[in-house]
Motif scaffolding. Structure first.
Motif, PDB file in Angstrom:
ATOM      1  N   ILE A 158      44.704  45.544  55.719  1.00 32.74           N
ATOM      2  CA  ILE A 158      44.444  44.773  54.508  1.00 32.74           C
ATOM      3  C   ILE A 158      45.719  44.035  54.120  1.00 32.74           C
ATOM      4  CG2 ILE A 158      45.090  46.642  52.918  1.00 32.74           C
ATOM      5  CD1 ILE A 158      42.792  45.697  51.096  1.00 32.74           C
ATOM      6  N   SER A 159      45.567  42.857  53.527  1.00 29.52           N
ATOM      7  CA  SER A 159      46.731  42.101  53.068  1.00 29.52           C
ATOM      8  C   SER A 159      46.978  42.415  51.600  1.00 29.52           C
ATOM      9  CB  SER A 159      46.501  40.597  53.253  1.00 29.52           C
ATOM     10  OG  SER A 159      45.354  40.170  52.534  1.00 29.52           O
ATOM     11  N   ARG A 160      48.260  42.532  51.248  1.00 26.32           N
ATOM     12  CA  ARG A 160      48.647  42.798  49.862  1.00 26.32           C
ATOM     13  C   ARG A 160      49.698  41.774  49.436  1.00 26.32           C
ATOM     14  NH1 ARG A 160      44.968  46.145  47.431  1.00 26.32           N
ATOM     15  NH2 ARG A 160      44.735  48.115  48.525  1.00 26.32           N
ATOM     16  N   LEU A 161      49.545  41.296  48.237  1.00 28.62           N
ATOM     17  CA  LEU A 161      50.527  40.383  47.654  1.00 28.62           C
ATOM     18  C   LEU A 161      51.504  41.210  46.834  1.00 28.62           C
ATOM     19  CD1 LEU A 161      51.287  37.409  47.309  1.00 28.62           C
ATOM     20  CD2 LEU A 161      49.739  37.314  45.358  1.00 28.62           C
ATOM     21  N   VAL A 162      52.786  41.198  47.239  1.00 29.64           N
ATOM     22  CA  VAL A 162      53.787  42.043  46.587  1.00 29.64           C
ATOM     23  C   VAL A 162      54.960  41.200  46.106  1.00 29.64           C
ATOM     24  CG1 VAL A 162      53.147  43.985  48.076  1.00 29.64           C
ATOM     25  CG2 VAL A 162      55.087  42.557  48.702  1.00 29.64           C
ATOM     26  N   SER A 163      55.773  41.796  45.270  1.00 31.69           N
ATOM     27  CA  SER A 163      56.951  41.120  44.727  1.00 31.69           C
ATOM     28  C   SER A 163      58.215  41.715  45.338  1.00 31.69           C
ATOM     29  CB  SER A 163      56.982  41.272  43.213  1.00 31.69           C
ATOM     30  OG  SER A 163      58.186  40.746  42.688  1.00 31.69           O
ATOM     31  N   ILE A 164      59.058  40.855  45.884  1.00 30.61           N
ATOM     32  CA  ILE A 164      60.362  41.252  46.417  1.00 30.61           C
ATOM     33  C   ILE A 164      61.415  40.446  45.674  1.00 30.61           C
ATOM     34  CG2 ILE A 164      61.829  41.495  48.444  1.00 30.61           C
ATOM     35  CD1 ILE A 164      59.294  43.118  48.633  1.00 30.61           C
ATOM     36  N   PRO A 168      57.057  36.214  45.713  1.00 31.15           N
ATOM     37  CA  PRO A 168      55.805  36.700  46.298  1.00 31.15           C
ATOM     38  C   PRO A 168      55.896  36.803  47.816  1.00 31.15           C
ATOM     39  CG  PRO A 168      55.600  34.389  45.720  1.00 31.15           C
ATOM     40  CD  PRO A 168      56.933  34.826  45.203  1.00 31.15           C
ATOM     41  N   LYS A 169      55.415  37.907  48.347  1.00 25.95           N
ATOM     42  CA  LYS A 169      55.366  38.125  49.782  1.00 25.95           C
ATOM     43  C   LYS A 169      54.003  38.706  50.137  1.00 25.95           C
ATOM     44  CE  LYS A 169      59.868  37.284  50.412  1.00 25.95           C
ATOM     45  NZ  LYS A 169      60.406  36.180  51.252  1.00 25.95           N
ATOM     46  N   ILE A 170      53.517  38.393  51.330  1.00 28.10           N
ATOM     47  CA  ILE A 170      52.261  38.951  51.800  1.00 28.10           C
ATOM     48  C   ILE A 170      52.570  39.976  52.882  1.00 28.10           C
ATOM     49  CG2 ILE A 170      50.088  38.463  52.973  1.00 28.10           C
ATOM     50  CD1 ILE A 170      50.266  35.641  51.698  1.00 28.10           C
ATOM     51  N   ILE A 171      52.159  41.213  52.635  1.00 27.90           N
ATOM     52  CA  ILE A 171      52.405  42.312  53.567  1.00 27.90           C
ATOM     53  C   ILE A 171      51.069  42.839  54.092  1.00 27.90           C
ATOM     54  CG2 ILE A 171      53.517  44.555  53.906  1.00 27.90           C
ATOM     55  CD1 ILE A 171      55.474  42.372  53.104  1.00 27.90           C
ATOM     56  N   ILE A 172      51.025  43.113  55.380  1.00 30.93           N
ATOM     57  CA  ILE A 172      49.832  43.678  56.001  1.00 30.93           C
ATOM     58  C   ILE A 172      49.998  45.194  56.079  1.00 30.93           C
ATOM     59  CG2 ILE A 172      48.293  43.624  57.979  1.00 30.93           C
ATOM     60  CD1 ILE A 172      48.602  40.938  56.461  1.00 30.93           C
TER      61      ILE A 172
END
Length: 212
Positions: A158-164, A168-172
Motif C-alpha cells: 500500500i502507498s502512504r503519504l508521509v511527512s519528512i 511530502p513523501k510517498i512510501i510503499i
C-alpha cells in the motif's frame, strides 16, 4: 537494482495497458483515510485524486535508511502481470517500509505540459499526485525502481503519504508478509470512469477486470 533496457519505453502495466499513450496519475492512500477512490479532480484527468496530506510523520533516521535497504530488498525483473515489475529479494514482513516513490516534485500545471511532451515523444509517463495539493511527483526521468510496481486488485503493498521534515513523501509499505521473488503490487486506485475503462491484467482471484 537492475534498470529496464532502454528499448522498453513504458516498463509496466501503468502505460502498456492502452493502445494510445495516455498516462494515468497514481494516488497515495493516507493513514486514517478510506481506501475508496475519490471522484476525480478534473474531467480531463482519469485519476487525479490522491489523498490529502495527512499527519503520518516518519522519523528522519528511519527515512534515511530506507534508500539503502530498498536496494538490498528489491530488484526490477520481468513481471508476471505485464511488462517490468519490482519483486522482493528477501522476506518482507507486514508493515515494513519497502521503498519510496522517488521523483521530481513539480507543480500540477508543469506536470500537464510534461505529460503532453512525454506522450508526443512516446515516453512512458510515471507520475504520482500529492493528494489535493498543487504538486505531483514526476518519476519519468528522475525516478527509482518504485515506478515499476504494477497494479493488483489483491495487492501485497500500500502507498502512504508521509511527512519528512515537513516535506511530502510517498512510501510503499507491505500489507502482508512478502516472500523472496514475489512481485510487489498495490492498488492504483484509478478514479471510476465508465467512459474510459482501464483493463486490468493482475490475474488475481479477486480481479475486478478493470483498474477503475
Amino acid at each position: 537494482v537492475v534498470d529496464a533496457p532502454a528499448g522498453n519505453r513504458s516498463g509496466c502495466a501503468r502505460t502498456e495497458t492502452y493502445s494510445r499513450r495516455v498516462h494515468k496519475f497514481l494516488r497515495a492512500a493516507c493513514a486514517g483515510e478510506s481506501d475508496e477512490p475519490r471522484e476525480r479532480a478534473r474531467q480531463t484527468d482519469a485519476s487525479r485524486g490522491g489523498a490529502a496530506f495527512g499527519d503520518l510523520t516518519l522519523p528522519h533516521l528511519m527515512y534515511a535508511r530506507l534508500a539503502g535497504s530498498s536496494r538490498e530488498r528489491t530488484r526490477v525483473t520481468r513481471s508476471g502481470i505485464q511488462g517490468w515489475g519490482l519483486c522482493a529479494t528477501v522476506q518482507i514482513e507486514r508493515g515494513d517500509m519497502i521503498i519510496e516513490y522517488v521523483g521530481e516534485l513539480v507543480r500540477r500545471d508543469l506536470s500537464d505540459r510534461r505529460e503532453q511532451y512525454y506522450n508526443s515523444k512516446g515516453i512512458g509517463c510515471y507520475m504520482f499526485s500529492i493528494g489535493s495539493s498543487n504538486y505531483v511527483i514526476d518519476a519519468t526521468l528522475m525516478g527509482n525502481p518504485a515506478r515499476f510496481i504494477n497494479h493488483s486488485c489483491d495487492p501485497n503493498c500500500i502507498s502512504r503519504l508521509v511527512s519528512i521534515n515537513g516535506k511530502p513523501k510517498i512510501i510503499i509499505y507491505a500489507l502482508r508478509a512478502i516472500s523472496p521473488s514475489e512481485e510487489l503490487t498495490y492498488d492504483y486506485k484509478y478514479a471510476r470512469d465508465d467512459g474510459d475503462k482501464v483493463p486490468c491484467s493482475c490475474r488475481a482471484a479477486t480481479c475486478r477486470g478493470w483498474m477503475n
